[in-house]
Design a protein around this motif. Structure first.
Motif, PDB file in Angstrom:
ATOM      1  N   MET A   4       4.361  -9.164   5.462  1.00 37.60           N
ATOM      2  CA  MET A   4       3.783  -8.315   4.429  1.00 37.60           C
ATOM      3  C   MET A   4       3.136  -7.100   5.070  1.00 37.60           C
ATOM      4  N   VAL A   5       3.282  -5.953   4.422  1.00 35.66           N
ATOM      5  CA  VAL A   5       2.539  -4.764   4.789  1.00 35.66           C
ATOM      6  C   VAL A   5       1.571  -4.505   3.645  1.00 35.66           C
ATOM      7  N   LEU A   6       0.271  -4.600   3.933  1.00 34.38           N
ATOM      8  CA  LEU A   6      -0.758  -4.348   2.931  1.00 34.38           C
ATOM      9  C   LEU A   6      -1.090  -2.860   2.946  1.00 34.38           C
ATOM     10  N   LEU A   7      -1.058  -2.232   1.778  1.00 38.46           N
ATOM     11  CA  LEU A   7      -1.297  -0.800   1.633  1.00 38.46           C
ATOM     12  C   LEU A   7      -2.545  -0.596   0.788  1.00 38.46           C
ATOM     13  N   LEU A   8      -3.526   0.115   1.313  1.00 35.23           N
ATOM     14  CA  LEU A   8      -4.767   0.357   0.592  1.00 35.23           C
ATOM     15  C   LEU A   8      -4.798   1.798   0.098  1.00 35.23           C
ATOM     16  N   TYR A   9      -4.909   1.970  -1.227  1.00 35.23           N
ATOM     17  CA  TYR A   9      -4.957   3.291  -1.842  1.00 35.23           C
ATOM     18  C   TYR A   9      -6.348   3.555  -2.389  1.00 35.23           C
ATOM     19  N   LEU A  10      -6.842   4.786  -2.185  1.00 42.08           N
ATOM     20  CA  LEU A  10      -8.138   5.191  -2.717  1.00 42.08           C
ATOM     21  C   LEU A  10      -7.959   6.469  -3.539  1.00 42.08           C
ATOM     22  N   GLN A  11      -8.653   6.536  -4.675  1.00 42.31           N
ATOM     23  CA  GLN A  11      -8.596   7.724  -5.514  1.00 42.31           C
ATOM     24  C   GLN A  11      -9.963   8.376  -5.551  1.00 42.31           C
ATOM     25  N   GLN A  12      -9.968   9.678  -5.294  1.00 45.44           N
ATOM     26  CA  GLN A  12     -11.198  10.456  -5.365  1.00 45.44           C
ATOM     27  C   GLN A  12     -10.870  11.709  -6.167  1.00 45.44           C
ATOM     28  N   GLY A  13     -11.444  11.828  -7.360  1.00 48.58           N
ATOM     29  CA  GLY A  13     -11.066  12.915  -8.252  1.00 48.58           C
ATOM     30  C   GLY A  13      -9.631  12.715  -8.707  1.00 48.58           C
ATOM     31  N   VAL A  14      -8.787  13.729  -8.496  1.00 49.36           N
ATOM     32  CA  VAL A  14      -7.377  13.601  -8.882  1.00 49.36           C
ATOM     33  C   VAL A  14      -6.484  13.283  -7.685  1.00 49.36           C
ATOM     34  N   ASP A  15      -7.083  13.124  -6.505  1.00 51.05           N
ATOM     35  CA  ASP A  15      -6.303  12.840  -5.295  1.00 51.05           C
ATOM     36  C   ASP A  15      -6.252  11.346  -4.999  1.00 51.05           C
ATOM     37  N   VAL A  16      -5.055  10.867  -4.716  1.00 50.83           N
ATOM     38  CA  VAL A  16      -4.867   9.485  -4.272  1.00 50.83           C
ATOM     39  C   VAL A  16      -4.384   9.531  -2.829  1.00 50.83           C
ATOM     40  N   THR A  17      -5.018   8.747  -1.967  1.00 53.88           N
ATOM     41  CA  THR A  17      -4.607   8.699  -0.565  1.00 53.88           C
ATOM     42  C   THR A  17      -4.290   7.263  -0.160  1.00 53.88           C
ATOM     43  N   LEU A  18      -3.331   7.132   0.751  1.00 54.07           N
ATOM     44  CA  LEU A  18      -3.070   5.846   1.395  1.00 54.07           C
ATOM     45  C   LEU A  18      -4.037   5.777   2.563  1.00 54.07           C
ATOM     46  N   ASP A  19      -5.049   4.947   2.439  1.00 51.36           N
ATOM     47  CA  ASP A  19      -6.128   4.926   3.415  1.00 51.36           C
ATOM     48  C   ASP A  19      -5.851   4.005   4.585  1.00 51.36           C
ATOM     49  N   GLY A  20      -4.988   3.029   4.405  1.00 48.03           N
ATOM     50  CA  GLY A  20      -4.714   2.112   5.503  1.00 48.03           C
ATOM     51  C   GLY A  20      -3.524   1.230   5.218  1.00 48.03           C
ATOM     52  N   ALA A  21      -2.921   0.736   6.263  1.00 50.06           N
ATOM     53  CA  ALA A  21      -1.810  -0.197   6.159  1.00 50.06           C
ATOM     54  C   ALA A  21      -1.912  -1.180   7.316  1.00 50.06           C
ATOM     55  N   ARG A  22      -1.679  -2.455   7.024  1.00 51.43           N
ATOM     56  CA  ARG A  22      -1.725  -3.447   8.097  1.00 51.43           C
ATOM     57  C   ARG A  22      -0.793  -4.598   7.763  1.00 51.43           C
ATOM     58  N   LEU A  23      -0.440  -5.356   8.763  1.00 52.22           N
ATOM     59  CA  LEU A  23       0.472  -6.483   8.605  1.00 52.22           C
ATOM     60  C   LEU A  23      -0.294  -7.759   8.319  1.00 52.22           C
ATOM     61  N   ARG A  24       0.382  -8.663   7.595  1.00 51.12           N
ATOM     62  CA  ARG A  24      -0.220  -9.979   7.389  1.00 51.12           C
ATOM     63  C   ARG A  24       0.885 -11.023   7.313  1.00 51.12           C
ATOM     64  N   GLY A  25       0.839 -11.962   8.224  1.00 55.24           N
ATOM     65  CA  GLY A  25       1.644 -13.181   8.162  1.00 55.24           C
ATOM     66  C   GLY A  25       3.126 -13.043   8.446  1.00 55.24           C
ATOM     67  N   ALA A  26       3.764 -14.186   8.593  1.00 56.66           N
ATOM     68  CA  ALA A  26       5.210 -14.293   8.801  1.00 56.66           C
ATOM     69  C   ALA A  26       5.734 -15.319   7.804  1.00 56.66           C
ATOM     70  N   TYR A  27       6.839 -14.991   7.135  1.00 49.95           N
ATOM     71  CA  TYR A  27       7.388 -15.838   6.075  1.00 49.95           C
ATOM     72  C   TYR A  27       8.872 -16.057   6.315  1.00 49.95           C
TER      73      TYR A  27
END
Length: 104
Positions: A4-27
């Motif tokens: 899995m790649v976890l993607l963290l999005y943050l919104q400030q005003g009208v802007d959305v940014t991808l603030d971080g991405a990290r791996l989790r686990g093996a399936y």
């Protein structure tokens, strides 16, 4: 095998940014990864000064002999500055990498 790649999005005003991405686990397969990802998608606590925050998850295939290492996001720009690649290519999927290459 999938991870899995976890993607963290943050919104400030009208802007959305991808603030971080990290791996989790093996399936073992995609369906196992998607089942585990269900509970990880959606809204997360909103940091101060932001309007919204949410997490998405993408399941991606990796080779069976690859070990998934859960770690903090890598700063690719800093890594390329400290350890530049031996050859900078400028075609195909390497075009963006070539833009980051420094000539020494």
């Amino acid at each position: 095998m999938y991870t899995m790649v976890l993607l963290l999005y943050l919104q400030q005003g009208v802007d959305v940014t991808l603030d971080g991405a990290r791996l989790r686990g093996a399936y073992r397969d995609r369906s196992a990864c998607e089942r585990a990802a269900l509970s990880l998608r959606g809204a997360v606590p909103v940091p101060g000064s932001y309007g919204a925050a949410w997490q998405d998850v993408v399941c991606m295939r990796v080779a069976r002999d690859v070990r998934v290492r859960e770690a903090a996001p890598l700063d690719l720009g800093q890594l390329l500055n400290t350890r530049p690649p031996g050859v900078c290519q400028g075609e195909g999927t390497w075009r963006r990498l070539a833009q980051l290459c420094t000539r020494r």
